[in-house]
Design a protein around this motif. Sequence first.
Motif, mmCIF file in Angstrom:
data_model
loop_
_atom_site.group_PDB
_atom_site.id
_atom_site.type_symbol
_atom_site.label_atom_id
_atom_site.label_comp_id
_atom_site.label_asym_id
_atom_site.label_seq_id
_atom_site.Cartn_x
_atom_site.Cartn_y
_atom_site.Cartn_z
ATOM 1 N N VAL A 1 -5.526 -7.783 -8.532
ATOM 2 C CA VAL A 1 -4.393 -6.958 -8.090
ATOM 3 C C VAL A 1 -4.857 -5.919 -7.087
ATOM 4 C CG1 VAL A 1 -2.708 -5.240 -8.855
ATOM 5 C CG2 VAL A 1 -3.011 -7.343 -10.158
ATOM 6 N N THR A 2 -5.984 -5.292 -7.351
ATOM 7 C CA THR A 2 -6.523 -4.287 -6.427
ATOM 8 C C THR A 2 -6.827 -4.908 -5.075
ATOM 9 O OG1 THR A 2 -7.474 -3.047 -8.269
ATOM 10 C CG2 THR A 2 -8.368 -2.602 -6.093
ATOM 11 N N ASP A 3 -7.412 -6.088 -5.076
ATOM 12 C CA ASP A 3 -7.702 -6.782 -3.822
ATOM 13 C C ASP A 3 -6.414 -7.125 -3.078
ATOM 14 O OD1 ASP A 3 -10.389 -6.639 -4.380
ATOM 15 O OD2 ASP A 3 -10.561 -8.725 -5.045
ATOM 16 N N ALA A 4 -5.412 -7.587 -3.805
ATOM 17 C CA ALA A 4 -4.145 -7.962 -3.171
ATOM 18 C C ALA A 4 -3.445 -6.745 -2.589
ATOM 19 C CB ALA A 4 -3.241 -8.661 -4.185
ATOM 20 N N LEU A 5 -3.475 -5.635 -3.296
ATOM 21 C CA LEU A 5 -2.805 -4.432 -2.814
ATOM 22 C C LEU A 5 -3.495 -3.851 -1.594
ATOM 23 C CD1 LEU A 5 -1.844 -2.633 -6.143
ATOM 24 C CD2 LEU A 5 -0.354 -3.884 -4.573
ATOM 25 N N GLY A 6 -4.739 -4.142 -1.420
ATOM 26 C CA GLY A 6 -5.468 -3.635 -0.278
ATOM 27 C C GLY A 6 -5.448 -4.585 0.911
ATOM 28 N N SER A 7 -4.755 -5.688 0.787
ATOM 29 C CA SER A 7 -4.777 -6.689 1.849
ATOM 30 C C SER A 7 -3.951 -6.254 3.056
ATOM 31 C CB SER A 7 -4.260 -8.031 1.332
ATOM 32 O OG SER A 7 -2.860 -7.986 1.168
ATOM 33 N N ASP A 8 -4.258 -6.869 4.184
ATOM 34 C CA ASP A 8 -3.540 -6.582 5.420
ATOM 35 C C ASP A 8 -2.071 -6.964 5.323
ATOM 36 O OD1 ASP A 8 -5.837 -5.600 6.595
ATOM 37 O OD2 ASP A 8 -6.352 -7.497 7.556
ATOM 38 N N LYS A 9 -1.777 -8.043 4.613
ATOM 39 C CA LYS A 9 -0.384 -8.497 4.485
ATOM 40 C C LYS A 9 0.449 -7.463 3.738
ATOM 41 C CE LYS A 9 2.868 -11.498 5.006
ATOM 42 N NZ LYS A 9 3.453 -11.725 6.325
ATOM 43 N N VAL A 10 -0.103 -6.906 2.685
ATOM 44 C CA VAL A 10 0.619 -5.877 1.935
ATOM 45 C C VAL A 10 0.839 -4.655 2.814
ATOM 46 C CG1 VAL A 10 0.496 -4.305 -0.037
ATOM 47 C CG2 VAL A 10 -0.160 -6.686 -0.310
ATOM 48 N N GLU A 11 -0.153 -4.295 3.606
ATOM 49 C CA GLU A 11 -0.020 -3.156 4.521
ATOM 50 C C GLU A 11 1.088 -3.423 5.536
ATOM 51 O OE1 GLU A 11 -0.678 0.524 6.339
ATOM 52 O OE2 GLU A 11 -1.373 -0.212 4.415
ATOM 53 N N GLU A 12 1.122 -4.626 6.056
ATOM 54 C CA GLU A 12 2.145 -4.995 7.032
ATOM 55 C C GLU A 12 3.549 -4.910 6.421
ATOM 56 O OE1 GLU A 12 3.483 -9.116 9.191
ATOM 57 O OE2 GLU A 12 1.335 -8.747 8.975
ATOM 58 N N VAL A 13 3.705 -5.433 5.225
ATOM 59 C CA VAL A 13 5.004 -5.410 4.549
ATOM 60 C C VAL A 13 5.411 -3.975 4.221
ATOM 61 C CG1 VAL A 13 6.226 -6.083 2.440
ATOM 62 C CG2 VAL A 13 4.807 -7.753 3.648
ATOM 63 N N SER A 14 4.485 -3.187 3.710
ATOM 64 C CA SER A 14 4.833 -1.807 3.365
ATOM 65 C C SER A 14 5.217 -1.011 4.603
ATOM 66 C CB SER A 14 3.695 -1.117 2.596
ATOM 67 O OG SER A 14 2.573 -0.883 3.430
ATOM 68 N N ASP A 15 4.543 -1.253 5.718
ATOM 69 C CA ASP A 15 4.910 -0.574 6.968
ATOM 70 C C ASP A 15 6.327 -0.943 7.399
ATOM 71 O OD1 ASP A 15 2.503 0.766 7.140
ATOM 72 O OD2 ASP A 15 1.634 -0.586 8.640
ATOM 73 N N LYS A 16 6.676 -2.215 7.298
ATOM 74 C CA LYS A 16 8.021 -2.647 7.675
ATOM 75 C C LYS A 16 9.077 -2.013 6.778
ATOM 76 C CE LYS A 16 6.892 -7.042 9.841
ATOM 77 N NZ LYS A 16 7.049 -8.490 9.830
ATOM 78 N N VAL A 17 8.810 -1.953 5.487
ATOM 79 C CA VAL A 17 9.758 -1.350 4.553
ATOM 80 C C VAL A 17 9.916 0.146 4.849
ATOM 81 C CG1 VAL A 17 10.145 -0.742 2.128
ATOM 82 C CG2 VAL A 17 9.410 -3.047 2.730
ATOM 83 N N LEU A 18 8.797 0.827 5.046
ATOM 84 C CA LEU A 18 8.861 2.263 5.335
ATOM 85 C C LEU A 18 9.544 2.538 6.672
ATOM 86 C CD1 LEU A 18 5.340 3.371 4.095
ATOM 87 C CD2 LEU A 18 7.540 3.883 3.033
ATOM 88 N N ASP A 19 9.270 1.710 7.680
ATOM 89 C CA ASP A 19 9.927 1.878 8.973
ATOM 90 C C ASP A 19 11.435 1.688 8.843
ATOM 91 O OD1 ASP A 19 7.515 2.392 10.232
ATOM 92 O OD2 ASP A 19 7.276 0.353 11.002
ATOM 93 N N GLY A 20 11.832 0.676 8.097
ATOM 94 C CA GLY A 20 13.256 0.415 7.888
ATOM 95 C C GLY A 20 13.944 1.555 7.160
ATOM 96 N N ASN B 1 3.455 10.293 5.198
ATOM 97 C CA ASN B 1 2.816 10.721 3.950
ATOM 98 C C ASN B 1 2.858 9.612 2.906
ATOM 99 O OD1 ASN B 1 2.083 13.256 4.889
ATOM 100 N ND2 ASN B 1 3.932 14.242 4.123
ATOM 101 N N ILE B 2 3.995 8.952 2.815
ATOM 102 C CA ILE B 2 4.114 7.842 1.858
ATOM 103 C C ILE B 2 3.174 6.710 2.255
ATOM 104 C CG2 ILE B 2 5.655 6.070 0.943
ATOM 105 C CD1 ILE B 2 7.937 8.155 1.223
ATOM 106 N N ASP B 3 3.145 6.390 3.547
ATOM 107 C CA ASP B 3 2.275 5.324 4.018
ATOM 108 C C ASP B 3 0.820 5.644 3.725
ATOM 109 O OD1 ASP B 3 1.658 2.870 5.330
ATOM 110 O OD2 ASP B 3 1.162 3.971 7.143
ATOM 111 N N GLY B 4 0.442 6.892 3.916
ATOM 112 C CA GLY B 4 -0.939 7.300 3.626
ATOM 113 C C GLY B 4 -1.280 7.183 2.150
ATOM 114 N N ALA B 5 -0.287 7.404 1.300
ATOM 115 C CA ALA B 5 -0.521 7.342 -0.142
ATOM 116 C C ALA B 5 -0.634 5.910 -0.653
ATOM 117 C CB ALA B 5 0.597 8.066 -0.893
ATOM 118 N N ILE B 6 0.080 4.986 -0.014
ATOM 119 C CA ILE B 6 0.051 3.611 -0.519
ATOM 120 C C ILE B 6 -0.682 2.649 0.381
ATOM 121 C CG2 ILE B 6 2.207 3.860 -1.796
ATOM 122 C CD1 ILE B 6 3.603 2.279 0.433
ATOM 123 N N GLY B 7 -0.931 3.027 1.623
ATOM 124 C CA GLY B 7 -1.546 2.111 2.573
ATOM 125 C C GLY B 7 -3.030 2.361 2.759
ATOM 126 N N GLU B 8 -3.532 1.691 3.772
ATOM 127 C CA GLU B 8 -4.957 1.822 4.087
ATOM 128 C C GLU B 8 -5.153 2.925 5.080
ATOM 129 O OE1 GLU B 8 -7.043 -1.855 4.892
ATOM 130 O OE2 GLU B 8 -5.386 -2.920 4.001
#
Length: 70
Positions: free
Chosen positions: A21-40, A63-70
Amino acid sequence: MGIDDIVSKGKELFEGAKDKVTDALGSDKVEEVSDKVLDGAADAAKKVAPDQYDAKIDEVRDNIDGAIGE
């Protein structure tokens, strides 16, 4: 198999799952999806809030992106 063996095996399974789970949450794909959600969400908030709050909305988004992203 004794209770200690069962507990030990459970710990091993938990640690393995936690690592995956830790590896998956740190993946580039998760970062990309979280950025899209936050941007929206930020864009939607900007549409309903007065323009004077755009900078604050961007700050909160970052701030949210920094807390959950890379």
